[in-house]
Design an enzyme around this catalytic site. Sequence first.
Site, PDB file in Angstrom:
ATOM      1  N   LYS A 169       0.873  -1.175   0.000  1.00  0.00           N
ATOM      2  CA  LYS A 169       0.000   0.000   0.000  1.00  0.00           C
ATOM      3  C   LYS A 169       0.908   1.224   0.000  1.00  0.00           C
ATOM      4  CE  LYS A 169      -4.379   1.474   2.037  1.00  0.00           C
ATOM      5  NZ  LYS A 169      -5.085   1.686   0.783  1.00  0.00           N
TER       6      LYS A 169
HETATM    7  N1  PXG Z   1      -7.453  -2.323  -3.163  1.00  0.00           N
HETATM    8  C1  PXG Z   1      -6.831  -1.127  -3.194  1.00  0.00           C
HETATM    9  C2  PXG Z   1      -5.970  -0.778  -4.340  1.00  0.00           C
HETATM   10  C3  PXG Z   1      -7.004  -0.229  -2.122  1.00  0.00           C
HETATM   11  O1  PXG Z   1      -6.384   0.948  -2.131  1.00  0.00           O
HETATM   12  C4  PXG Z   1      -8.473  -1.854  -1.073  1.00  0.00           C
HETATM   13  C5  PXG Z   1      -8.245  -2.693  -2.147  1.00  0.00           C
HETATM   14  C6  PXG Z   1      -9.331  -2.330   0.048  1.00  0.00           C
HETATM   15  O2  PXG Z   1      -8.551  -2.616   1.203  1.00  0.00           O
HETATM   16  P1  PXG Z   1      -9.115  -2.428   2.681  1.00  0.00           P
HETATM   17  O3  PXG Z   1      -8.032  -2.881   3.541  1.00  0.00           O
HETATM   18  O4  PXG Z   1      -9.435  -0.960   2.844  1.00  0.00           O
HETATM   19  O5  PXG Z   1     -10.325  -3.255   2.775  1.00  0.00           O
HETATM   20  C7  PXG Z   1      -7.837  -0.598  -1.045  1.00  0.00           C
HETATM   21  C8  PXG Z   1      -8.042   0.308   0.110  1.00  0.00           C
HETATM   22  C9  PXG Z   1      -9.465   6.227  -0.198  1.00  0.00           C
HETATM   23  C10 PXG Z   1      -9.192   4.951   0.471  1.00  0.00           C
HETATM   24  O6  PXG Z   1      -9.052   7.248   0.372  1.00  0.00           O
HETATM   25  C11 PXG Z   1      -8.657   3.888  -0.222  1.00  0.00           C
HETATM   26  C12 PXG Z   1      -8.438   2.707   0.443  1.00  0.00           C
HETATM   27  C13 PXG Z   1      -8.748   2.592   1.752  1.00  0.00           C
HETATM   28  C14 PXG Z   1      -9.275   3.683   2.419  1.00  0.00           C
HETATM   29  C15 PXG Z   1      -9.500   4.877   1.780  1.00  0.00           C
HETATM   30  O7  PXG Z   1     -10.099   6.211  -1.257  1.00  0.00           O
HETATM   31  N2  PXG Z   1      -7.937   1.670  -0.258  1.00  0.00           N
END
Ligand code: PXG
Length: 291
Positions: free
Chosen positions: A151
Amino acid sequence: MEPIVYIDGQYLPKKDAKISVFDHGLLYGDGIFEGIRTYGGRVFKLDRHLERLYQSAGMISLEVPLGQADFRDVILEVCRRNEVQEGYIRPIVTRGAGTLGLDPRRTERPTVIVIATTLAPLYEEKAEQGLRLTTSKWRRNPPQALNPNIKSLNYLNNILAMLEVIEKGMDEAVMLDMDGFVSEGSADNIFIYDGSTFISPPVETNLPGVTRETAIELIRKKGWDFREEKFRMEALYSAQEVFLTGTAAEIAPVVEVDSRKIGSGKPGEKTKELTASFKELVNSTGTPIYE
Ligand code: PXG
């Protein structure tokens, strides 16, 4: 109330919360982050998010200048100082300020930032009606180039997909891997229900989402079948139900992909049940901020 931001040991008012223009997080996207939610004054899956933060750091050879227990305390303290109840937390660790060259050895020390805000869910109203997706022409970064398990602050791959979503007036993108298998959305993982089994692509080509793991637990607890398996667009088009999972998206039904109706064109019954169980879980578990 002026928001308070943590930077390198200090709790600063938002207007004073600044970092160097020489920070390699800005210059090169050299850093990592997390997105965490709080519900009713409790942080959902805090330790799992911390674990993933340190795993991301490890994968880019970045030493977090704070132990995991101390980082946890900082996050809870930032929440308290911002009086967060329903909120969103963004911990960030960058390579730190350095020279204009990309050599990480030319940085002083990593920068640690924690932001916590009061925030409404990403797709709240849209999620009730169901999301409309478009397949992105950009392929998800392959693990051989930039592993999507990290990430990292380098989100251009996802942002290119998001630009396409905006151009087309859709809600979210479906990104494919280099072999044409479905990988994930721009900021969420993807699931299909084929009428008997829930399927999500293996995490080799996507982010191991915390919400994805939670959804799998909920599916299994209900006695429903789940398997990890690669699938192509055709499986998505012909699925009975499709949903996205993410910290911001939560468990969000998908009703249309590339102008094709999914199932009945309305949020699926199983998806609705999962969303309800997810809401129950987030509102009854988590690390208390105020105690
Ligand atoms: N794939 C990607 C590429 C992400 O960035 C997820 C899957 C889902 O992961 P989690 O652990 O959140 O279930 C993410 C998560 C935003 C934002 O600001 C993006 C994420 C998480 C929180 C906020 O748009 N990405």
